[in-house]
Design an enzyme around this catalytic site. Structure first.
Site, PDB file in Angstrom:
ATOM      1  N   HIS B  67     -36.026-149.622  50.432  1.00 23.02           N
ATOM      2  CA  HIS B  67     -36.643-150.106  50.878  1.00 23.02           C
ATOM      3  C   HIS B  67     -37.462-150.283  50.056  1.00 23.02           C
ATOM      4  CE1 HIS B  67     -37.074-147.756  55.133  1.00 23.02           C
ATOM      5  NE2 HIS B  67     -36.403-149.250  55.228  1.00 23.02           N
ATOM      6  N   GLU B  70     -40.467-148.991  47.930  1.00 22.56           N
ATOM      7  CA  GLU B  70     -41.189-147.818  47.910  1.00 22.56           C
ATOM      8  C   GLU B  70     -40.681-147.315  46.004  1.00 22.56           C
ATOM      9  OE1 GLU B  70     -38.445-145.755  51.255  1.00 22.56           O
ATOM     10  OE2 GLU B  70     -40.084-147.011  52.602  1.00 22.56           O
ATOM     11  N   HIS B 195     -37.135-142.083  49.474  1.00 20.89           N
ATOM     12  CA  HIS B 195     -37.611-143.130  50.748  1.00 20.89           C
ATOM     13  C   HIS B 195     -39.173-142.158  50.147  1.00 20.89           C
ATOM     14  CE1 HIS B 195     -35.676-144.826  53.391  1.00 20.89           C
ATOM     15  NE2 HIS B 195     -34.305-144.147  53.146  1.00 20.89           N
ATOM     16  N   GLU B 269     -39.122-137.709  51.432  1.00 18.86           N
ATOM     17  CA  GLU B 269     -40.065-139.432  52.166  1.00 18.86           C
ATOM     18  C   GLU B 269     -40.550-138.287  50.815  1.00 18.86           C
ATOM     19  OE1 GLU B 269     -40.080-141.916  54.180  1.00 18.86           O
ATOM     20  OE2 GLU B 269     -38.529-141.205  54.928  1.00 18.86           O
TER      21      GLU B 269
END
Lengths: 94, 308
Positions: B67, B70, B195, B269
């Protein structure tokens, strides 16, 4: 093309207390452009799970009013996104 | 001339390309660069192979920057390669890992999107491919894998930030990665994707609430990883299957890699929990990478010992 600016755009954090409140956020997303930061899409919004989303300067007042009218607790994580974008570069070149 | 690369700062794509060359030239015995494909906008997709260059060894595939917005994710992949090469011969665990394993590191998966996030729209997430019959650009590469693709509604609108593409692996970036992983499947024992944000360590499944057959093992590894991560700065991560900790997700790389046969697949994450979100200040890059490095080392150590 000049890069997009995000002046006075806000990031809200809301935790819907029930499905009714979750649906209010989903309904808002149908009429206003919400950029979901977490979860990453409207359809993942559900009761008791935190939601972070970005809104434009133009929409932030109406979003805020809608949340207040529906007695939904919210927090504004970022008040001016453009400033945060600039502040992220807080390490000087060596 | 792209300017000076720094591990303490976010680096644009031009700097990262030059950095890959530099790492290769500086550590020819340890780092090699493999071009696995091209993007829609004709940018190269590079994987760095880090280790003692024996194809037969166990390996870990890591990717960053699926993404675009990010940014802490590519920063970590660069940090990982730097620290691995720097600590070889000095740090016991890392030396053992690099002697006995290879790490395939894709520092930026979504190159076109990353460039766009630097030049036009800091909040861009998807890649930059054109969609037929739509003015909207881009596919969410982490919905484009062949893992229960299209089984949940709401991902088939090209204007959505989570648009899954016209078909599984419709995107050049996805295809390049899946081809590379398939061709190295015998050696790849773990898949880790990075991420931001929310401080979680996820494992399969995302497309179903059913648990994987080796759920206990995955949970054990995740605990090892998150415990190790917390030792540096007491940063707390939670861990669990993706569907239960976040929400059901189809077409994710995590599930695809697992179903392909890589039985240890994880998604980090990274920091933070929302104060900065995608705009984590550069002053936090170093500490975030340091703690994540520790987690990855312990996960890799476990894989080396236990994965067959």
């Amino acid at each position: 093309i000049a890069p997009l600016r995000f002046d006075r755009e806000k990031v809200f954090r809301v935790k819907p207390q029930d499905e009714k409140q979750a649906n209010i956020i989903k309904d808002l997303a149908k009429t206003k452009e919400l950029d979901f930061w977490y979860p990453d899409a409207t359809h993942h919004v559900t009761a008791n799970k935190m939601v972070d989303f970005r809104v434009s300067e133009n929409n932030s007042q109406s979003i805020q009013s809608a949340l207040e009218q529906n007695q939904m607790h919210y927090e504004i994580l970022i008040h001016d996104l453009q400033k945060e974008i600039e502040k992220q570069f807080d390490v000087k070149e060596a | 001339i792209p300017g000076r690369h720094s591990y303490a700062k976010y680096n644009n794509w031009d700097k990262i390309v030059v950095w890959t060359e530099k790492m290769m030239n500086k550590h020819p015995e340890m780092v090699s660069r493999i071009k696995i494909g091209m993007t829609v906008e004709d940018n190269p997709l590079y994987v760095l192979q880090v280790g003692k260059q024996d194809e037969r060894k166990k390996s870990v595939f890591m990717n960053c920057g699926i993404h675009a917005r990010e940014w802490i994710s590519p920063a970590f992949c660069q940090w990982f390669v730097y620290q691995a090469t720097k600590s070889y011969g000095k740090n016991k665990i890392m030396t053992k890992l690099l002697d006995q394993m290879n790490f395939y590191v894709l520092p930026v998966f979504n190159v076109d999107g990353y460039i766009w996030s630097w030049t036009q729209n800091r909040m861009w997430r998807k890649n930059r491919s054109k969609n037929p019959n739509s003015r909207c650009i881009g596919t969410d590469l982490n919905r484009n894998f062949n893992a229960s693709w299209n089984s949940l509604p709401n991902t088939n609108n090209p204007c959505s930030d989570t648009y899954h593409g016209t078909a599984p692996e419709s995107e050049r970036e996805t295809k390049a990665v899946t081809q590379f992983i398939r061709s190295h499947l015998n050696s790849i024992k773990a898949y880790i994707t990075f991420h931001s944000y929310s401080q979680m360590l996820l494992f399969p499944y995302g497309y179903t609430s059913e648990l994987t057959p080796n759920h206990e093992d995955l949970a054990k590894v995740a605990k090892i990883g998150t415990d190790a991560l917390a030792t540096h700065y007491e940063t707390r991560y939670i861990y669990d299957p993706m569907a239960s900790i976040t929400y059901p997700t189809t077409g994710s790389s995590l599930d695809w890699a697992y179903d392909l046969g890589i039985k240890h697949t994880f998604a980090f994450e990274l920091r933070d929990k929302g104060k900065f979100g995608f705009l984590l200040p550069e002053s936090q890059i170093k500490s975030t990478c340091k703690e994540t490095m520790l987690a990855v080392k312990f996960i890799a150590k476990y894989i080396l010992k236990h994965a067959s």
